[in-house]
Design an enzyme around this catalytic site. Structure first.
Site, short mmCIF file in Angstrom:
data_model
loop_
_atom_site.label_atom_id
_atom_site.label_comp_id
_atom_site.label_asym_id
_atom_site.label_seq_id
_atom_site.Cartn_x
_atom_site.Cartn_y
_atom_site.Cartn_z
N TYR A 1 0.41 44.85 44.13
CA TYR A 1 0.59 43.81 43.27
C TYR A 1 0.52 42.44 43.83
O TYR A 1 0.25 41.37 43.32
CB TYR A 1 1.96 44.43 42.44
N SER B 1 3.51 34.80 40.13
CA SER B 1 4.54 35.45 40.02
C SER B 1 5.23 35.10 41.20
O SER B 1 4.65 34.46 42.28
CB SER B 1 4.65 37.28 40.08
#
Length: 273
Positions: free
Chosen positions: A147, A134
């Site tokens: 995260y 990501s």
């Protein structure tokens, strides 16, 4: 790679994994689709995919999947490590058990499955591993520290794997999607809402929720990432990293902005000061 190529895609029941499976089936790949929710992959089965149940946090489940793929015959040409999820909250208050659970899926599960499948790839002298990271693997924002940490770990592990496996003919690629409309923000909504009630961190989490809602409204469709994954799987000499989707360019721009200036820009948008 042989004419009929075989790929295993984790997290194939929805979002990026499902769209990628559909795309590769159209291209003639033999697709092994794995996820916890087998019933959600019946349409993939109907289109020719080999469907598997997978709890990526369970070593027995990972080994059973590895064995099933091997028994199918022909060898595995590519692994797309797509399974993952995000949880949000201030670092001060987010329970460590929640952070561990995220790492079990995003990091340890990913590597556990890779370890189970690698020996066969290595012995064949070919293969490709595509890890879905990501832009959060390149920089973090308030409320998403754990995260981001899990995706930073995926980036580091991928770099090490790429160097370790180069002489064995196995190529390792990282995909860094930006803001993609996969329902990520909806899944995170309960945690965002709970954070918004915190007496200390409520204002920050409300701003985070607003910024995410605005960003994901302008997000890209999952097929943008599926196309990027296909490119990573098919190019003869793939790039170590591919960025794709809305806001993905920020992962490149951030590298050239002084840290204090970057912090100020993010804080202004997501914390409000």
């Amino acid at each position: 790679m042989p004419t009929t190529r075989t790929v295993l895609i984790t997290g194939a029941s929805s979002g990026i994994g499902r769209i990628t499976a559909l795309q590769l089936l159209k291209r003639g790949w033999t697709v092994h689709a794995a996820a916890r929710r087998v019933e959600a992959m019946e349409d993939l089965r109907g289109r020719g995919a080999v469907v598997h149940a997978l709890d990526i946090t369970d070593s027995d489940s990972r080994q059973a999947l590895s064995d099933a793929v091997a028994e199918h015959g022909g060898g595995l040409d590519a692994l797309v490590n797509n399974a993952g999820y995000g949880d949000v909250g201030p670092l001060e208050t987010m329970p460590l058990d929640a952070a561990r659970a995220m790492f079990e899926v995003n990091v340890f599960g990913l590597m556990g499955l890779t370890q189970a499948l690698l020996p066969a790839m290595r012995s064949r002298g070919q293969g490709r591993i595509v890890n879905i990271s990501s832009i959060a693997g390149r920089f973090v924002t308030p409320g998403a520290g754990w995260y981001g940490a899990s995706k930073f770990a995926v980036e580091a592990l991928s770099d090490a794997l790429r160097m370790e496996l180069q002489s064995f003919g196995v190529k390792v690629v990282v995909i860094e999607p930006g803001l993609i409309r996969t329902g990520f923000e909806a899944v995170s909504q309960p945690a965002l809402a709970a954070g918004g009630d915190d007496p200390v961190w409520g204002r920050m989490m409300q701003n985070v929720a607003t910024a995410w809602a605005e960003g994901f409204r302008q997000g890209s469709d999952p097929d943008v990432v599926a196309a990027c994954i296909e490119r990573a799987l098919t190019e003869a000499d793939p790039s170590p990293r591919y960025r794709c989707g809305s806001s993905s360019e920020s992962a490149l721009i951030q590298r050239f902005i002084p840290t204090r200036l970057w912090d100020a820009m993010v804080r202004r948008r997501m914390i409000g000061d």
